[in-house]
Design a protein around this motif. Structure first.
Motif, mmCIF file in Angstrom:
data_model
loop_
_atom_site.group_PDB
_atom_site.id
_atom_site.type_symbol
_atom_site.label_atom_id
_atom_site.label_comp_id
_atom_site.label_asym_id
_atom_site.label_seq_id
_atom_site.Cartn_x
_atom_site.Cartn_y
_atom_site.Cartn_z
ATOM 1 N N ARG A 1 0.835 -1.212 0.000
ATOM 2 C CA ARG A 1 0.000 0.000 0.000
ATOM 3 C C ARG A 1 0.862 1.252 0.000
ATOM 4 O O ARG A 1 0.562 2.217 -0.706
ATOM 5 N N ALA A 2 1.927 1.233 0.795
ATOM 6 C CA ALA A 2 2.828 2.389 0.840
ATOM 7 C C ALA A 2 3.485 2.606 -0.518
ATOM 8 O O ALA A 2 3.619 3.741 -1.001
ATOM 9 N N LYS A 3 3.869 1.543 -1.174
ATOM 10 C CA LYS A 3 4.502 1.627 -2.502
ATOM 11 C C LYS A 3 3.496 2.169 -3.522
ATOM 12 O O LYS A 3 3.841 3.052 -4.339
ATOM 13 N N LYS B 1 0.880 3.994 -2.948
ATOM 14 C CA LYS B 1 0.596 5.388 -2.609
ATOM 15 C C LYS B 1 1.697 6.313 -3.134
ATOM 16 O O LYS B 1 1.419 7.379 -3.666
ATOM 17 N N SER B 2 2.936 5.882 -2.970
ATOM 18 C CA SER B 2 4.060 6.718 -3.419
ATOM 19 C C SER B 2 4.080 6.817 -4.955
ATOM 20 O O SER B 2 4.464 7.844 -5.508
ATOM 21 N N LYS B 3 3.622 5.773 -5.668
ATOM 22 C CA LYS B 3 3.575 5.815 -7.119
ATOM 23 C C LYS B 3 2.523 6.808 -7.610
ATOM 24 O O LYS B 3 2.673 7.448 -8.635
ATOM 25 N N HIS B 4 1.425 6.924 -6.887
ATOM 26 C CA HIS B 4 0.336 7.799 -7.292
ATOM 27 C C HIS B 4 0.621 9.267 -6.999
ATOM 28 O O HIS B 4 -0.100 10.137 -7.475
ATOM 29 N N ARG B 5 1.652 9.553 -6.253
ATOM 30 C CA ARG B 5 1.953 10.942 -5.929
ATOM 31 C C ARG B 5 2.641 11.650 -7.081
ATOM 32 O O ARG B 5 2.760 12.864 -7.060
ATOM 33 N N HIS C 1 5.859 11.519 -8.017
ATOM 34 C CA HIS C 1 7.229 11.990 -7.780
ATOM 35 C C HIS C 1 8.232 11.116 -8.437
ATOM 36 O O HIS C 1 8.333 10.055 -8.601
#
Length: 128
Positions: free
Chosen positions: A118-120, A122-126, A128
């Motif tokens: 989930r953390a991975k 989430k970071s992809k959808h930001r 950056h």
């Protein structure tokens, strides 16, 4: 209360079984020696920490009721049937405990992996 230590060959290994008899109950624990121990090795075992650990393990083992008259073991006879039942009962209890612990460990690992995924994501959808 009295204890009996029996050394026998089970077909593959030399095994020592410590039985504690008290009030019609027997508790047992075993120690696998592997190769045939000589007298000096047995004396060192009896005087060392291994025998203390074996005795503690036997005291913590679940008790099994002795059926019939307790018979004296003779050379080449092996351990009594009550001791065999006590050992089998202890192994079964340990297996149940290990199964529950494994289930908890796997659930914790799955939760951890899910959180990482989930953390991975989430970071992809930001972006950056």
């Amino acid at each position: 209360m009295h204890g009996v230590f029996t050394l026998y060959h089970d077909g593959r290994f030399w095994v020592g079984v410590y039985e504690i008899h008290e009030d019609g109950l027997v508790r047992a624990a075993r120690h696998i020696f592997g190769a045939e121990p000589n007298n000096a090795e047995l004396a060192a075992f009896a005087a060392g920490r291994d025998f203390v650990r074996l005795a503690d393990e036997a005291r913590e083992a679940p008790p099994v009721k002795v059926t019939g008259r307790p018979k004296r073991t003779y050379d080449g006879e092996g351990i009594g049937t009550a001791a065999q039942r006590a050992l089998k009962h202890a192994v079964t209890e340990r297996a149940i405990e290990n199964k529950a612990a494994r289930k908890r460990r796997l659930a914790a690992e799955a939760t951890r992996r899910r959180a990482l995924a989930r953390a991975k994501a989430k970071s992809k959808h930001r972006g950056h």
